[in-house]
Enzyme design. Sequence first.
Site, short mmCIF file in Angstrom:
data_model
loop_
_atom_site.label_atom_id
_atom_site.label_comp_id
_atom_site.label_asym_id
_atom_site.label_seq_id
_atom_site.Cartn_x
_atom_site.Cartn_y
_atom_site.Cartn_z
N ASP A 1 -58.47 -1.42 -12.88
CA ASP A 1 -58.55 -1.55 -11.42
C ASP A 1 -59.98 -1.52 -10.86
OD1 ASP A 1 -59.03 1.07 -12.07
OD2 ASP A 1 -57.47 1.94 -10.81
N HIS A 2 -60.93 -1.00 -11.63
CA HIS A 2 -62.29 -0.86 -11.10
C HIS A 2 -63.14 -2.11 -11.35
CE1 HIS A 2 -61.33 3.37 -10.72
NE2 HIS A 2 -62.54 3.66 -10.29
N SER B 1 -67.59 11.89 -8.51
CA SER B 1 -66.79 11.24 -9.54
C SER B 1 -66.69 12.05 -10.83
CB SER B 1 -67.43 9.88 -9.81
OG SER B 1 -67.48 9.59 -11.15
N ARG C 1 -65.34 8.08 0.06
CA ARG C 1 -66.73 8.46 -0.21
C ARG C 1 -67.68 7.56 0.56
NH1 ARG C 1 -65.76 9.66 -6.58
NH2 ARG C 1 -65.02 11.76 -6.16
N ARG D 1 -67.07 10.58 -13.68
CA ARG D 1 -67.70 9.73 -14.70
C ARG D 1 -68.59 10.54 -15.65
NH1 ARG D 1 -71.08 6.66 -9.99
NH2 ARG D 1 -68.95 6.51 -9.25
N ASP E 1 -60.49 10.08 -13.75
CA ASP E 1 -60.94 9.64 -12.43
C ASP E 1 -60.76 10.82 -11.48
OD1 ASP E 1 -61.47 6.87 -10.83
OD2 ASP E 1 -60.50 8.39 -9.61
#
Length: 645
Positions: A66-67, A537, A381, A539, A121
Amino acid sequence: MKKAQNVVEKILSAHLVEGDPAKDAELGIRIDQTLTQDATGTMAYLQFEAMGIDRVKTELSVAYIDHNTLQNGFENADDHRFIQSVALKRGIRFSRPGNGICHQVHLERFGVPGKTLLGSDSHTPTGGGIGMFAMGAGGLDVAVAMGGGTYYIPMPTIVKVNLTGKLSTWVAAKDIILEVLRIMTVKGGVGKVIEYTGEGVKTLSVPERATITNMGAELGATTSIFPSDEITRAFLKAQGREEAYVELSADDDAVYDEEIDIDLSALKPNAAMPHMPDKVKTVEEIGPIRIDQVCIGSCTNSSLYDMLKVAAILKGKTVAPNVSLSIAPGSKQVLNMLAENGALADMIAAGARILESACGPCIGMGQSPNSAGISLRTFNRNFEGRSGTADAGIYLVSPETAAASAIAGVLTDPTTLGETPEITMPEAFTINDNMVLLPDPPEEAKNRAVLYGPNIKAVPTGKPLEETIRSEVLLKVGDNITTDHIMPAGAKILPYRSNVPYLSQFCFGVCDKTFPERAKKAGGGVIVAGANYGQGSSREHAALVPLYLGVRAVAAKSFARMHKANLINSGILPLTFADPADYDEIAQGDEIELKDVKKSVITGEKAKLIDKTTGKEYLLTTDFSEREIAILLAGGKLNYTAQSK
Ligand code: MIC
Ligand code: SF4
C-alpha cells in the site's frame, strides 16, 4: 474474589507469556495476528528469511502492499514480487496492490476483538477500534512474532478516556482525537495505553473509533483501544463476519492509572497546525486562511462513512479554482461501494482527483503541495517536509472540514454550512476478497522460489558492544525528532527501502544534509538528542541506516517506544541523560568517551560520558531488561537470535 479488570488488563492477562504486571517493568505477550506493509515489509521478510523458519506460527499473518505503489522504476514492483513470493511460501496472506491501506483493510476483513495484533507500521493501533490490542513495531520484531516469538512491551500505564455526551452535527471523530492530542501532546502517551470508556462510546461507529485509535499513535502511546459491544457486532455482521464477535468491556469497578474526561457535545471542529499533530486549535480560532490543496484519505479517515460524508458535501458543487482536491478511498471495498452507489460520480463531477486506494500523499508519494503551499489533509502526521515540499504548511483536519474548505477555497468551519447531509450506511458491505491471495499449502510451498531483485540489498548487522566507546558527537538535535527527520520517506526515497546503502545518503536530510558524509568521514560516532527522540513511524530504517553510517549510541533526554526498541534491535545504545540539563552542555563536534560502557550496561549502573573537548563528565541511565542487555551485547537482535539457536 477475582480482581476487577479493565479491557487492557483482560487482553494482556489472556496473552501473558512472561512477566508479572504487578511488579515487572517489561511484559512478554503472545501475538495472535501480524501485518506488514511493503515499505517496512521487505526488511521484515529478509529478516524472517534469515531466521530460517519454514511457516509462520501465528493465527493469521497478512502482507499488504500500500505504501510504495508509484512504480516509477523497477524497484517497487520487485519489492512487491519479493513480498508476494515469501508470503505465499511461508503461510502469509497477500493483499495485492490496489486492495487498500493495510489498516483499513485489516479492520474490515481480518480484525477480531480481544486478539493481539503486531504490525510493522505505527498505525497498527487502528485495530483498537474493533477491540484488538494492536501495536506497531519494527520489522524485525514482527518477523520474530511471525515465527512464534514473544513480543515485549514496557508495562504500560493505563489511561482511561471517559467520553460523555454526543458529537454535534459536523463535528467528527477526528476532532475527538485532535482534542486528546491537544490535551496530552505528542509525548504525553509514551509508555501508556489509552482505553476509551463512557456513555459517549456508544455514539461512535467502528470506523469512527478506528480514527481515534489510529491517531493515538501520534500521542506516542503503545496502543489505544475501545471496548467491543453491539456496535462492534453490527460492524462485523455487515462485513459478513459476525462469528468473529466477542463482547469485551471493563468490569464495573476496574481501576486505571490516569483519567481524562471529554464531553463530546462541547467539541468543535479542530485542526492541527504545522508542523506537529499536537499544535491543535479550533478551525474557528485559526480563521479562514487561504488554502492551495486538500487531500482526503489515509488510514485515519478513508472509511466508507468518511467518503460518503465527503461525497454528500461535494455533490453539485465545484472545487474552488485555487484548490487541488485529491481523494484516496481507503480500500477496494470502499472504492467499489462508492462506485456502486453513485457517490464516486459526485466526487468526480465536483472536480476531485481520485487516487488509488493506497497511502499516497500521506507518505509523500505524489501530490506534494506548491512552494510555501497550504494543504489541508485528513491524515495523521504533518511533520516538516513529509509532504515532499519543504516549506509547505500542512493542517490536519476532519473529512467534513476538508470537503467544506475545498469548495470554499479557504479553511472553513463546516458548522457554518447549516444542515448536515443525511448519510445512510448500508446494512451489508460489498464483500469480495479476490485481491487477497491465500498462501500455498505446505507441500506446494516447497516448490516456490523466493524472488529477489537487484535493489534488494542485505540487512546491515551490528557489532558486539565494545568496553569503551570513543568517538565524536556527530549531530545534536532538539526535542520531538521524528523518524521522518532521521530517515525521510517520500517519492524520491521511499522506493529504496530495501537498499540501506542508497538510503544512507538521505539520513537526517531534513536537519543537516552534511550528516551522511560527515558520519562516514568520522568513521561513525554518537548522536545527542532532546526529549521523545524517534517519535512517529515504526520504520526500523531510522535505526538501520544510522547503524550503517557507524552510529554507536544515542544520548537523549527520552526516547519514543518503538524507536528505542529498534535501536536496541540494531545494536545501537539508547542512553538517557540522568540530568536532562546536561544536554545543554554538550556541543556537536565534541570528542567524547563512554568509559566502560559495556560494564555499565551489564550492571545497570549509570554510564559515564566524558566530554574530552570540555573536560566535563555526565551520567547516562542504562535501564535495560536482561533480554535487552543480551541483545545489546550481541550487537543487535539478528546476532542475538543467531547465537541463541
Ligand atoms: C508512516 O506513516 O510514517 C509510515 C510510512 O506508515 C510508517 C512506516 C514506514 O516508515 O514504512 C509508520 O507509520 O510506521
Ligand atoms: Fe499509510 Fe499514511 Fe497510514 Fe502511514 S499514516 S500507514 S503512510 S496512510
